[in-house]
Write an enzyme that holds these catalytic residues in place. Sequence first.
Site, PDB file in Angstrom:
ATOM      1  N   ARG A 108      70.380  64.542  76.378  1.00  0.00           N
ATOM      2  CA  ARG A 108      71.816  64.603  76.702  1.00  0.00           C
ATOM      3  C   ARG A 108      72.037  65.873  77.510  1.00  0.00           C
ATOM      4  O   ARG A 108      71.779  66.982  77.018  1.00  0.00           O
ATOM      5  CB  ARG A 108      72.664  64.639  75.434  1.00  0.00           C
ATOM      6  N   HIS A 135      76.502  56.916  80.433  1.00  0.00           N
ATOM      7  CA  HIS A 135      76.227  56.918  78.982  1.00  0.00           C
ATOM      8  C   HIS A 135      75.732  55.519  78.579  1.00  0.00           C
ATOM      9  O   HIS A 135      76.416  54.776  77.882  1.00  0.00           O
ATOM     10  CB  HIS A 135      77.497  57.297  78.221  1.00  0.00           C
ATOM     11  N   GLN A 138      75.503  54.217  74.753  1.00  0.00           N
ATOM     12  CA  GLN A 138      76.809  53.897  74.174  1.00  0.00           C
ATOM     13  C   GLN A 138      77.267  52.513  74.624  1.00  0.00           C
ATOM     14  O   GLN A 138      77.715  51.702  73.810  1.00  0.00           O
ATOM     15  CB  GLN A 138      77.844  54.952  74.596  1.00  0.00           C
ATOM     16  N   ASP A 230      88.673  56.567  76.522  1.00  0.00           N
ATOM     17  CA  ASP A 230      87.801  57.719  76.254  1.00  0.00           C
ATOM     18  C   ASP A 230      88.644  58.972  76.476  1.00  0.00           C
ATOM     19  O   ASP A 230      89.740  58.909  77.049  1.00  0.00           O
ATOM     20  CB  ASP A 230      86.585  57.676  77.204  1.00  0.00           C
ATOM     21  N   CYS A 270      84.377  55.232  72.428  1.00  0.00           N
ATOM     22  CA  CYS A 270      83.027  55.738  72.143  1.00  0.00           C
ATOM     23  C   CYS A 270      83.055  56.825  71.069  1.00  0.00           C
ATOM     24  O   CYS A 270      82.058  57.058  70.402  1.00  0.00           O
ATOM     25  CB  CYS A 270      82.397  56.268  73.417  1.00  0.00           C
ATOM     26  N   ARG A 298      75.559  52.264  66.887  1.00  0.00           N
ATOM     27  CA  ARG A 298      74.714  53.167  67.662  1.00  0.00           C
ATOM     28  C   ARG A 298      73.321  53.236  67.014  1.00  0.00           C
ATOM     29  O   ARG A 298      72.311  53.227  67.706  1.00  0.00           O
ATOM     30  CB  ARG A 298      75.322  54.586  67.719  1.00  0.00           C
TER      31      ARG A 298
HETATM   32  N1   CP Z   1      79.875  58.507  71.474  1.00  0.00           N
HETATM   33  C1   CP Z   1      79.013  59.550  71.452  1.00  0.00           C
HETATM   34  O1   CP Z   1      78.067  59.632  72.239  1.00  0.00           O
HETATM   35  O2   CP Z   1      79.276  60.450  70.474  1.00  0.00           O
HETATM   36  P1   CP Z   1      78.601  61.880  70.290  1.00  0.00           P
HETATM   37  O3   CP Z   1      79.088  62.729  71.445  1.00  0.00           O
HETATM   38  O4   CP Z   1      79.083  62.356  68.972  1.00  0.00           O
HETATM   39  O5   CP Z   1      77.125  61.709  70.346  1.00  0.00           O
HETATM   40  N1  NVA Z   2      83.223  61.136  78.356  1.00  0.00           N
HETATM   41  C1  NVA Z   2      82.842  61.777  77.132  1.00  0.00           C
HETATM   42  C2  NVA Z   2      82.011  60.849  76.299  1.00  0.00           C
HETATM   43  C3  NVA Z   2      81.600  61.393  74.961  1.00  0.00           C
HETATM   44  C4  NVA Z   2      80.739  60.443  74.177  1.00  0.00           C
HETATM   45  C5  NVA Z   2      82.084  63.054  77.446  1.00  0.00           C
HETATM   46  O1  NVA Z   2      81.241  63.033  78.352  1.00  0.00           O
HETATM   47  O2  NVA Z   2      82.360  64.086  76.820  1.00  0.00           O
END
Ligand code: CP
Ligand code: NVA
Length: 310
Positions: A108, A135, A138, A230, A270, A298
């Site tokens: 990530r 993502h 997700q 989101d 998400c 997930r």
């Molecule tokens: N939806 C998601 O990816 O959550 P986190 O940021 O908690 O991993």
């Molecule tokens: N768009 C958000 C998604 C989190 C799962 C971010 O990137 O912070």
Amino acid sequence: MAVNMKGKSLISINDLTIEEVWQIFELSATLKMKRLTGEPHRLLEGKTLGMIFSKPSTRTRVSFEVGIYELGGIGMYFGPNDLQLKKSESVADTARVLSRFLSGIMIRTFDHQDVIDLATYGSIPVINGLTDLLHPCQVLTDLFTIYEKKKELKGLKLAYIGDGNNMAHSLLHGCSKVGMNIAIASPSGYKPVEQIVKNAEANATYMGSKVEILDDPIAAVKDADVVYTDVWASMGQETEAAERKKIFRNFQVNSALVKNAKEDYLFMHCLPAHRGDEVVNEVADSPNSVIFDEAENRLHVQKAIMALLM
Ligand code: CP
Ligand code: NVA
């Protein structure tokens, strides 16, 4: 027939074939059932997953770490200050070194190119656990959840209200790939990236579905089977949060807006949700909301992805 995905990376849903997408869903359902009935499913006995996190996470971290453990392997967590990565070592060299130790990497991070480079220079599967651009894990989970609830995907309409961000992009890829219609409503200046819209349009033409990029949330939500939103400011955009709150004010998913969707619509997010901003409690906690089933899934979908690639 099973498709061999062993050794592949998962960087974008758009890189997957439709057969690979359905294979992930089928294995997710099987693993979910096995976990429920207590049947062993140690498909990755003795394997090690490196988990690189340059941004915070609840769902992604916990689902991958619990997931690899339940599959018989072990997860190794690297926080933002743990590796030499991009500090005193290039992405390419880190990729070459980690490939000598690990069976797979989940990452990530901010820059999407870093994930591509990790996969290019390494020789083990790389799984994208979120970048500024995409993502995919997700959205594969989201589609699996919609399929569980609605028993179909093709022809359904998903409305995404809010920022044209990583979630919007992966939803564009994912929905169009499986033949779902997708309508996105975002303020001007916050629309999804044009190239990703073009990819989605090409998929949609092939599948006979529709992609709409709109200004009006009501038009987007009209007759939707799924309403998705989101956060208005993603990780890394914290300094823009106050300004974005004003810009996105009319893009809140609230009771008035969801009246335009089908009566049995699903509300999805998400998570984490900023309640009172992009969604109100009345919607997030309504009987239409499936946000916690979505979060749980997930785990099952991440396990399927690891088992297939590693
Ligand atoms: N939806 C998601 O990816 O959550 P986190 O940021 O908690 O991993
Ligand atoms: N768009 C958000 C998604 C989190 C799962 C971010 O990137 O912070």
